[in-house]
Scaffold this motif. Structure first.
Motif, PDB file in Angstrom:
ATOM      1  N   GLN A 133       7.665  -8.241   8.701  1.00  0.00           N
ATOM      2  CA  GLN A 133       7.181  -7.719  10.043  1.00  0.00           C
ATOM      3  C   GLN A 133       7.741  -6.492  10.682  1.00  0.00           C
ATOM      4  O   GLN A 133       7.343  -6.043  11.541  1.00  0.00           O
ATOM      5  CB  GLN A 133       7.345  -8.899  11.009  1.00  0.00           C
ATOM      6  CG  GLN A 133       8.792  -9.230  11.394  1.00  0.00           C
ATOM      7  CD  GLN A 133       8.897 -10.245  12.619  1.00  0.00           C
ATOM      8  OE1 GLN A 133       7.949 -10.769  13.286  1.00  0.00           O
ATOM      9  NE2 GLN A 133      10.098 -10.694  13.012  1.00  0.00           N
TER      10      GLN A 133
ATOM     11  N   ASN B 219      -1.396 -19.050  11.371  1.00  0.00           N
ATOM     12  CA  ASN B 219      -0.420 -18.654  12.656  1.00  0.00           C
ATOM     13  C   ASN B 219      -0.308 -17.330  12.974  1.00  0.00           C
ATOM     14  O   ASN B 219       0.894 -16.832  13.364  1.00  0.00           O
ATOM     15  CB  ASN B 219       0.818 -19.458  12.489  1.00  0.00           C
ATOM     16  CG  ASN B 219       0.726 -20.990  12.953  1.00  0.00           C
ATOM     17  OD1 ASN B 219       0.596 -20.897  14.247  1.00  0.00           O
ATOM     18  ND2 ASN B 219       0.446 -21.747  12.076  1.00  0.00           N
ATOM     19  N   MET B 220      -1.007 -16.645  11.762  1.00  0.00           N
ATOM     20  CA  MET B 220      -0.656 -14.934  11.692  1.00  0.00           C
ATOM     21  C   MET B 220      -2.168 -14.610  12.193  1.00  0.00           C
ATOM     22  O   MET B 220      -3.305 -14.925  11.893  1.00  0.00           O
ATOM     23  CB  MET B 220      -0.416 -14.531  10.450  1.00  0.00           C
ATOM     24  CG  MET B 220       1.002 -14.807   9.892  1.00  0.00           C
ATOM     25  SD  MET B 220       1.304 -14.752   8.219  1.00  0.00           S
ATOM     26  CE  MET B 220       0.243 -13.152   8.027  1.00  0.00           C
TER      27      MET B 220
ATOM     28  N   TRP C 259       2.576 -13.493  15.522  1.00  0.00           N
ATOM     29  CA  TRP C 259       2.841 -14.800  15.180  1.00  0.00           C
ATOM     30  C   TRP C 259       2.635 -15.869  15.957  1.00  0.00           C
ATOM     31  O   TRP C 259       3.338 -15.983  17.012  1.00  0.00           O
ATOM     32  CB  TRP C 259       4.385 -14.798  14.485  1.00  0.00           C
ATOM     33  CG  TRP C 259       4.950 -16.133  13.948  1.00  0.00           C
ATOM     34  CD1 TRP C 259       5.803 -17.033  14.779  1.00  0.00           C
ATOM     35  CD2 TRP C 259       4.445 -17.016  12.821  1.00  0.00           C
ATOM     36  NE1 TRP C 259       6.198 -18.075  14.019  1.00  0.00           N
ATOM     37  CE2 TRP C 259       5.324 -18.006  12.712  1.00  0.00           C
ATOM     38  CE3 TRP C 259       3.532 -16.634  11.834  1.00  0.00           C
ATOM     39  CZ2 TRP C 259       4.934 -19.009  11.760  1.00  0.00           C
ATOM     40  CZ3 TRP C 259       3.307 -17.372  10.708  1.00  0.00           C
ATOM     41  CH2 TRP C 259       4.130 -18.635  10.678  1.00  0.00           C
TER      42      TRP C 259
ATOM     43  N   TYR D 272       7.462 -13.280  14.415  1.00  0.00           N
ATOM     44  CA  TYR D 272       7.853 -14.131  13.327  1.00  0.00           C
ATOM     45  C   TYR D 272       9.337 -14.523  13.282  1.00  0.00           C
ATOM     46  O   TYR D 272      10.103 -13.656  13.588  1.00  0.00           O
ATOM     47  CB  TYR D 272       7.231 -13.655  12.219  1.00  0.00           C
ATOM     48  CG  TYR D 272       7.548 -14.500  11.082  1.00  0.00           C
ATOM     49  CD1 TYR D 272       6.472 -15.713  10.585  1.00  0.00           C
ATOM     50  CD2 TYR D 272       8.711 -14.298  10.092  1.00  0.00           C
ATOM     51  CE1 TYR D 272       6.860 -16.499   9.493  1.00  0.00           C
ATOM     52  CE2 TYR D 272       8.834 -15.173   9.112  1.00  0.00           C
ATOM     53  CZ  TYR D 272       8.081 -16.439   8.739  1.00  0.00           C
ATOM     54  OH  TYR D 272       8.185 -17.160   7.764  1.00  0.00           O
TER      55      TYR D 272
END
Length: 416
Positions: free
Chosen positions: A71, A123-124, A217, A225
């Protein structure tokens, strides 16, 4: 060993980046950096062979840590992975396995697995800023639950702009952003309705002239994240229905209602800890734990991992002759505590103990913050002992043990 290796690698990469060589002399330093990382990659791959062989929990932490570094867009670690493997996108796309290292192929298999891969993928999502990285059709972005290519397959098939980023599908005009869609043929009549819905879905996109698209995230409130948040999500999923039963177990415990509500707020991370207040835009000068004054005050640290609190839990576990690691979060800690199997354990009393200790920690924390009191571990422990005895007098039949006897033989009170 493996986790420490990755931490050392991250420190080395960031140290090179912080020194400024990459920025000041990119043509001169870049080969040196790549050579340095290449030698470290070989070491990681050797270690990862052992990780794949043993399949222990540290492998999951290793994989989650790799994801965390992806990330850092623009960082050396992220740029090398993006150049060598294709970065995030390559994790979800098929490629030639012969050109991928062992640990990258294993990470890719994990991300695309039916059990854990969906957790990470769901979840992204992309946050559109300048439209330079997000592919309009293929990527999941903003509030979209699925890519537009799957929602409008007919339109996607006739589009000549497949795999194009948003920035290449329009331009900035004086009146604002203007889309410029290109199709292989005119739309059929039965495709008009889909086209109207498609335009409604994208009409709220605000494309800025400056800035770069970012990953979001959804597994954490900060939208950033972290290894911990991913680990907790995977852990919850791996426990299946048991993870959903914690609330039923909580409300079955006969204790004062305010303690039940407190425990629920603790498990759901709803208590006004300093970090939670900070997330709600409350201005605080100090976010540190009021006990140790070192770590940030989050629920997991305050109640379970603070150096001032851990001895109390260790002492409690010693009564049952148990040695175990404390889980990361309150929910996992609660589940571990109530489902402990020990010979002769009085399970109801043992559940009381988790409630009273956490409640006593919270009361102590408030005294330190709002009454300028000093941390007193003995008082905290004595309060937990007294409240347990009080609840047993009210909620357990035939309990007639005197307080002095209960306090002096507390360890015997939880074993038959």
């Amino acid at each position: 060993m493996l986790y420490k290796l990755l931490v050392n690698l991250r420190s080395g990469v960031f140290m090179l980046q912080i020194d400024g060589f990459w920025v000041e002399n990119p043509n001169l330093v870049k080969p040196e950096i790549l050579q340095h990382l290449q030698s470290r990659f070989k070491l990681i791959e050797v270690m990862y062979k052992h990780c794949s062989f043993y399949k222990n929990k540290h492998c999951n932490l290793f994989k989650a840590e790799i994801l965390q570094h992806l990330q850092y867009v623009g960082g050396i670690w992220s740029r090398v992975l993006d150049s060598k493997y294709g970065g995030w996108r390559n994790l979800y796309e098929e490629g030639r396995a012969g050109h991928q290292s062992l640990w990258w192929k294993d990470l890719k298999q994990t991300v695309n697995s039916a059990q854990h891969g969906d957790i990470v993928y769901n979840n992204m999502r992309w946050k559109i800023v300048g439209g330079d990285k997000v592919r309009l059709w293929e990527d999941k972005w903003n509030q979209q639950q699925q890519p537009l290519a799957k929602r409008y397959p007919r339109l996607y098939q006739i589009s000549t702009q497949q795999n194009q980023t948003i920035r290449h599908m329009g331009q900035h005009m004086q009146s604002g952003w203007e889309w410029q869609f290109l199709w292989r043929r005119p739309l059929f009549e039965n495709e008009i309705e889909s086209a109207v819905n498609f335009l409604k879905d994208i009409e709220g996109i605000h494309i800025q002239q400056q800035g770069s698209d970012e990953w979001e995230w959804l597994g954490d409130q900060t939208r950033v994240y972290s290894t911990r948040s991913a680990y907790n999500l995977i852990l919850e999923a791996s426990k299946g229905g048991q993870q959903q039963d914690w609330s039923k177990e909580l409300w079955k415990i006969k204790i004062p209602s305010k303690i039940s509500v407190f425990a629920w707020r603790l498990i759901e991370d709803r208590l006004p800890t300093r970090m939670n207040l900070h997330r709600r835009q409350v201005q605080l000068q100090d976010l540190r734990c009021p006990f140790c004054r070192e770590a940030v005050e989050v629920a997991s640290h305050l109640f379970f991992h603070c150096v001032f609190i851990q001895p109390i839990w260790w002492e409690s576990m010693s009564w049952l002759n148990l040695q175990t690691a404390f889980p990361l979060g309150p929910k996992q800690n609660f589940l571990q505590h109530i489902f402990i199997q020990a010979e002769g354990l009085r399970s109801k009393r043992w559940r009381y103990w988790w409630m009273v200790v956490t409640w006593a920690i919270w009361k102590t924390r408030n005294r330190v913050l709002f009454s300028n009191a000093e941390f007193d571990a003995n008082r905290l422990f004595d309060e937990a002992v007294f409240w347990t005895w009080t609840w047993l007098r009210h909620f357990e039949k035939h309990f007639s043990t005197h307080l002095n006897q209960w306090a002096s033989n507390i360890s015997q009170g939880f074993i038959m």
